[in-house]
Write an enzyme that holds these catalytic residues in place. Sequence first.
Site, mmCIF file in Angstrom:
data_model
loop_
_atom_site.group_PDB
_atom_site.id
_atom_site.type_symbol
_atom_site.label_atom_id
_atom_site.label_comp_id
_atom_site.label_asym_id
_atom_site.label_seq_id
_atom_site.Cartn_x
_atom_site.Cartn_y
_atom_site.Cartn_z
ATOM 1 N N ASN A 7 0.907 -1.503 0.197
ATOM 2 C CA ASN A 7 0.147 0.399 -0.120
ATOM 3 C C ASN A 7 1.182 1.035 0.018
ATOM 4 O OD1 ASN A 7 -1.145 2.592 1.217
ATOM 5 N ND2 ASN A 7 -3.188 0.820 1.072
ATOM 6 N N HIS A 10 0.790 5.913 1.705
ATOM 7 C CA HIS A 10 1.886 6.687 2.969
ATOM 8 C C HIS A 10 2.589 7.488 2.092
ATOM 9 C CE1 HIS A 10 -0.297 4.871 6.144
ATOM 10 N NE2 HIS A 10 -0.445 3.646 5.937
ATOM 11 N N HIS A 47 -5.152 4.141 -2.300
ATOM 12 C CA HIS A 47 -6.869 4.238 -2.001
ATOM 13 C C HIS A 47 -6.823 5.474 -2.482
ATOM 14 C CE1 HIS A 47 -9.578 4.405 2.333
ATOM 15 N NE2 HIS A 47 -9.837 5.177 0.611
ATOM 16 N N ARG A 49 -8.858 8.022 -1.927
ATOM 17 C CA ARG A 49 -10.155 8.960 -1.191
ATOM 18 C C ARG A 49 -10.998 10.016 -1.457
ATOM 19 N NH1 ARG A 49 -8.883 7.471 4.918
ATOM 20 N NH2 ARG A 49 -10.800 9.282 4.805
ATOM 21 N N ARG A 53 -6.722 13.519 0.126
ATOM 22 C CA ARG A 53 -6.182 13.916 1.085
ATOM 23 C C ARG A 53 -4.283 12.601 1.127
ATOM 24 N NH1 ARG A 53 -7.340 10.193 6.877
ATOM 25 N NH2 ARG A 53 -9.915 11.190 6.250
ATOM 26 N N GLU A 74 -8.090 0.667 -3.803
ATOM 27 C CA GLU A 74 -9.352 0.427 -2.191
ATOM 28 C C GLU A 74 -10.250 2.303 -2.194
ATOM 29 O OE1 GLU A 74 -7.052 1.592 1.188
ATOM 30 O OE2 GLU A 74 -6.192 -0.815 1.347
ATOM 31 N N THR A 105 -18.108 -1.615 14.700
ATOM 32 C CA THR A 105 -17.912 -1.053 15.674
ATOM 33 C C THR A 105 -16.293 -1.231 15.422
ATOM 34 O OG1 THR A 105 -18.443 -3.151 16.480
ATOM 35 C CG2 THR A 105 -19.768 -1.349 17.793
ATOM 36 N N GLU A 155 -11.454 -8.780 2.708
ATOM 37 C CA GLU A 155 -9.889 -8.735 3.176
ATOM 38 C C GLU A 155 -10.205 -8.407 4.978
ATOM 39 O OE1 GLU A 155 -7.657 -5.526 2.020
ATOM 40 O OE2 GLU A 155 -7.030 -4.768 3.870
ATOM 41 N N HIS A 217 -4.421 -4.384 7.528
ATOM 42 C CA HIS A 217 -4.415 -3.055 8.593
ATOM 43 C C HIS A 217 -2.948 -3.314 10.040
ATOM 44 C CE1 HIS A 217 -5.635 1.593 9.236
ATOM 45 N NE2 HIS A 217 -5.106 0.496 9.866
#
Length: 267
Positions: A7, A10, A47, A49, A53, A74, A105, A155, A217
């Site tokens: 991924n 970052h 990803h 978004r 961002r 993603e 949750t 996933e 993750h």
Amino acid sequence: MLKLGVNIDHVATLREARYRGRGHGEPDPVEAALICESAGAHGITAHLREDRRHIQDRDVWKLRKVIKTRLNLEMANTPEILGIALKLKPDIVCVVPERRQEITTEAGLDVVGQQAALADARKRLNDAGIEVSLFIAPDPAQIEAAGRVGSQFIELHTGSFAEGFSKRWGEAAHEPKRSANEPAREDAPPTGSPELLRLISGATQAHALGLRVNAGHGLSYANLPALRHVPHLVELNIGHSIVSRAVTVGLEAAVKEMLRLMENYPE
Ligand code: PXP
């Protein structure tokens, strides 16, 4: 063989910290993706978004053009991003939650609550030749709902497992071993941890339903060896730990170290 998807979000986060809105800048996530591929990664994950961002639209189009492995996009299930995915045609889309009402949750996607919308998106993506994965907590009701949606993959969200691991083993658990002679933390005995047990039963349940199982993750050089207890894993998506390690040893070495650890996963 257990596959690694890196991924690269970052990398884009670091670029955006300095060059936001400028249409260019370093480090370049596409260049990073190519290094990951040449180091042996089996796929690249990004990803896009809604708030852009980190990864920008231009990044995913360039990635689509240049990467030779698999592109895993993603995305949130929104009309705008779904439209982009259908044109971009990544190899696979992993639907993730971005808004509070979309999450369970445990922070995975609420498939139970959005089953009809997800089934519709799943069908449109599959019809365009794109495989679909759903990012969910190892929760039996969510896994069953994923089966009903008809996605090819889930996933499993490993965030709680990673959190539990670092609580049990302290922050040092996040540090990779410093030398090749130091044994990996294979002996770390988190087999009794409730988070690991949930991943084991989630993967078993999903496999029995005909779903293929990825995980991601919070995975790191330290907690990864414990994942060998989780059956049926096809691919791990790992970002932060690899990009962090790259700051000190370089991206190629960081990817290779992770791949080496993954060799211990049973066939
Ligand atoms: N999988 C999914 C669905 C993600 O959203 C992310 C990024 O948050 C990852 C894997 C990679 O997580 P990490 O950067 O903690 O390795």
